[in-house]
Design a protein around this motif. Structure first.
Motif, PDB file in Angstrom:
ATOM      1  N   LEU A  32      20.692  12.675  47.206  1.00  0.00           N
ATOM      2  CA  LEU A  32      19.979  11.549  47.277  1.00  0.00           C
ATOM      3  C   LEU A  32      19.037  11.288  46.119  1.00  0.00           C
ATOM      4  CD1 LEU A  32      20.130  12.645  50.526  1.00  0.00           C
ATOM      5  CD2 LEU A  32      19.512  10.206  50.646  1.00  0.00           C
ATOM      6  N   LEU A  33      19.413  10.318  45.237  1.00  0.00           N
ATOM      7  CA  LEU A  33      18.422  10.354  44.122  1.00  0.00           C
ATOM      8  C   LEU A  33      17.266   9.218  43.797  1.00  0.00           C
ATOM      9  CD1 LEU A  33      21.320  10.935  41.257  1.00  0.00           C
ATOM     10  CD2 LEU A  33      19.789  12.774  41.918  1.00  0.00           C
ATOM     11  N   HIS A  34      16.273   9.438  43.544  1.00  0.00           N
ATOM     12  CA  HIS A  34      14.995   8.531  43.549  1.00  0.00           C
ATOM     13  C   HIS A  34      14.987   7.433  42.448  1.00  0.00           C
ATOM     14  CE1 HIS A  34      12.754  10.846  40.573  1.00  0.00           C
ATOM     15  NE2 HIS A  34      13.175  11.896  41.446  1.00  0.00           N
ATOM     16  N   GLY A  35      14.117   6.637  42.471  1.00  0.00           N
ATOM     17  CA  GLY A  35      13.951   5.973  41.340  1.00  0.00           C
ATOM     18  C   GLY A  35      12.723   6.324  40.449  1.00  0.00           C
ATOM     19  N   GLY A  37       9.553   7.297  38.741  1.00  0.00           N
ATOM     20  CA  GLY A  37       8.124   7.382  39.254  1.00  0.00           C
ATOM     21  C   GLY A  37       7.738   8.102  40.461  1.00  0.00           C
ATOM     22  N   VAL A  38       8.703   7.948  41.334  1.00  0.00           N
ATOM     23  CA  VAL A  38       8.401   8.270  42.722  1.00  0.00           C
ATOM     24  C   VAL A  38       9.460   9.382  43.337  1.00  0.00           C
ATOM     25  CG1 VAL A  38       8.135   7.243  44.958  1.00  0.00           C
ATOM     26  CG2 VAL A  38       7.704   5.987  43.089  1.00  0.00           C
ATOM     27  N   ALA A  39       8.775  10.375  43.537  1.00  0.00           N
ATOM     28  CA  ALA A  39       9.703  11.557  43.987  1.00  0.00           C
ATOM     29  C   ALA A  39      10.712  11.645  45.201  1.00  0.00           C
ATOM     30  CB  ALA A  39       8.628  12.693  44.633  1.00  0.00           C
ATOM     31  N   GLY A  40      11.711  12.235  45.324  1.00  0.00           N
ATOM     32  CA  GLY A  40      12.624  12.102  46.302  1.00  0.00           C
ATOM     33  C   GLY A  40      12.319  11.914  47.596  1.00  0.00           C
ATOM     34  N   TRP A  54      25.647  13.172  57.630  1.00  0.00           N
ATOM     35  CA  TRP A  54      25.587  14.355  56.741  1.00  0.00           C
ATOM     36  C   TRP A  54      24.695  15.617  57.422  1.00  0.00           C
ATOM     37  CZ3 TRP A  54      23.325   9.964  54.199  1.00  0.00           C
ATOM     38  CH2 TRP A  54      24.275   9.211  53.486  1.00  0.00           C
ATOM     39  N   ARG A  55      25.628  16.741  57.327  1.00  0.00           N
ATOM     40  CA  ARG A  55      24.986  18.007  58.025  1.00  0.00           C
ATOM     41  C   ARG A  55      23.825  18.375  56.884  1.00  0.00           C
ATOM     42  NH1 ARG A  55      25.081  20.652  62.258  1.00  0.00           N
ATOM     43  NH2 ARG A  55      27.233  20.078  62.408  1.00  0.00           N
ATOM     44  N   TRP A  56      23.974  18.344  55.573  1.00  0.00           N
ATOM     45  CA  TRP A  56      22.962  18.711  54.558  1.00  0.00           C
ATOM     46  C   TRP A  56      22.597  17.645  53.609  1.00  0.00           C
ATOM     47  CZ3 TRP A  56      20.255  23.245  54.991  1.00  0.00           C
ATOM     48  CH2 TRP A  56      20.841  24.178  55.966  1.00  0.00           C
ATOM     49  N   MET A  57      21.308  17.426  53.369  1.00  0.00           N
ATOM     50  CA  MET A  57      20.928  16.403  52.446  1.00  0.00           C
ATOM     51  C   MET A  57      20.205  16.927  51.152  1.00  0.00           C
ATOM     52  SD  MET A  57      20.213  13.503  55.185  1.00  0.00           S
ATOM     53  CE  MET A  57      19.868  14.616  56.501  1.00  0.00           C
ATOM     54  N   LEU A  58      20.382  16.666  50.197  1.00  0.00           N
ATOM     55  CA  LEU A  58      19.724  17.298  48.860  1.00  0.00           C
ATOM     56  C   LEU A  58      19.087  16.380  48.256  1.00  0.00           C
ATOM     57  CD1 LEU A  58      19.474  19.708  46.659  1.00  0.00           C
ATOM     58  CD2 LEU A  58      21.665  18.719  45.633  1.00  0.00           C
ATOM     59  N   LEU A  59      17.741  16.715  47.996  1.00  0.00           N
ATOM     60  CA  LEU A  59      16.835  15.524  47.511  1.00  0.00           C
ATOM     61  C   LEU A  59      15.900  16.269  46.358  1.00  0.00           C
ATOM     62  CD1 LEU A  59      17.113  14.332  50.494  1.00  0.00           C
ATOM     63  CD2 LEU A  59      14.817  13.418  50.154  1.00  0.00           C
ATOM     64  N   PRO A  60      16.558  16.151  44.981  1.00  0.00           N
ATOM     65  CA  PRO A  60      15.753  16.518  43.967  1.00  0.00           C
ATOM     66  C   PRO A  60      14.969  15.547  43.476  1.00  0.00           C
ATOM     67  CG  PRO A  60      17.857  15.930  43.220  1.00  0.00           C
ATOM     68  CD  PRO A  60      17.694  15.447  44.944  1.00  0.00           C
ATOM     69  N   ASP A  61      13.886  16.161  42.667  1.00  0.00           N
ATOM     70  CA  ASP A  61      12.976  15.251  42.026  1.00  0.00           C
ATOM     71  C   ASP A  61      13.509  15.138  40.266  1.00  0.00           C
ATOM     72  OD1 ASP A  61      11.266  14.928  44.103  1.00  0.00           O
ATOM     73  OD2 ASP A  61       9.892  16.530  43.467  1.00  0.00           O
TER      74      ASP A  61
END
Length: 288
Positions: A32-35, A37-40, A54-61
């Protein structure tokens, strides 16, 4: 909440969170990728409880936002290719070869670029849900460039004058001209985007720089679209008419694309209707 992990790369220290859904209907995973200026976590935490696929969700900044920084700690220009490099490095680090992808705004362009690269490398293409992805807001590239120059003005204002409030307001007027200007909502958006204002400004410029490349190489966006086989596009009802028209055109031209306009939403749609969007996303990824 999830623990924050860090990956040290040549040009950055990338923060990411990994969420497990023990009740997931599948063992699939999602990036999951954010827009800009605003963190994941801020972007997606309202949706996370409603995701079922989904079993796993990856949220990078992405670098310059949230808890991700250039190694020297100062804000610096970034590029879409650079951000894509770092996402690729993170995927390699967590050993994800196949994954689904949900992305918003700036993250949508990074997602499209990542999928385009994978197609050139002969890797499997990624099924995506994109919330008003940057670079799709107009069909005509010269019109798109005109829009981006307004954002360039907003980012320059932030960096050169330090007037973050005015710069953010100019961006909001450009990206959501028909929004309902409720004082609390306006203040909340201002606060989110002002957290790391120079990082936000450089992220805006990264998109504009990439659109400039597209405008000189028109086939690039076409190739990016052609490489994206399964895409669910979300738009806000209050977003610009030309944006929604382009999404409808893309929906018609690409057999496995879908488009959904969210009522009473503008460009801030992930913050406005997280539960409804999550439900649409669940259905999209449950098929095929």
């Amino acid at each position: 909440m999830s623990d924050v992990f860090f990956l040290s790369l040549p040009k950055a220290r990338i923060a990411y969170r990994l969420y497990e859904n023990p009740n997931a209907q599948t063992d699939r995973v999602c990036l999951l990728l954010h827009g800009a200026g605003v963190a994941g976590e801020i972007t997606y935490s309202p949706m996370l409880p409603y995701f079922t696929q989904w079993r796993w969700m990856l949220l990078p900044d992405l670098k310059g936002m949230g808890d991700s920084f250039h190694h020297h700690g100062e804000e610096d220009p970034v590029s879409i290719d650079e951000l894509t490099d770092e996402v690729e490095a993170l995927l390699a680090h967590v050993k994800w070869g196949d994954f689904d992808l949900v992305a918003y705004s700036l993250g949508g362009l990074v997602a499209l670029n990542l999928n385009y690269r994978r197609s050139l490398q002969g890797k499997s293409k990624v099924k995506m849900a994109l919330l008003e992805p940057a670079s799709f807001d107009r069909e005509d590239l010269s019109s798109l460039m005109e829009v981006r120059l307004k954002y360039r003005h907003a980012s320059t204002l932030i960096r050169e004058t330090g007037d973050v409030e005015l710069g953010v307001a100019q961006f909001m007027d450009g990206v959501s001209p028909n929004r309902r200007k409720h004082p609390v909502a306006e203040a909340t958006t201002q606060s989110r985007l002002a957290h790391r204002p120079f990082g936000f400004a450089y992220a805006l410029d990264a998109v504009t720089d990439h659109v400039e490349i597209m405008s000189t190489q028109p086939s690039l966006r076409d190739e990016m679209i052609a490489a994206s086989e399964q895409v669910f596009l979300f738009s806000g009802e209050l977003s610009h008419e030309a944006l929604k028209q382009h999404y409808e055109l893309l929906n018609l031209q690409n057999e496995e694309w879908e488009h959904k306009t969210m009522s009473a939403c503008d460009h801030s749609l992930p913050f406005q209707k997280p539960r409804q969007i999550a439900n649409h996303i669940n259905k999209w990824f449950a098929v095929g």
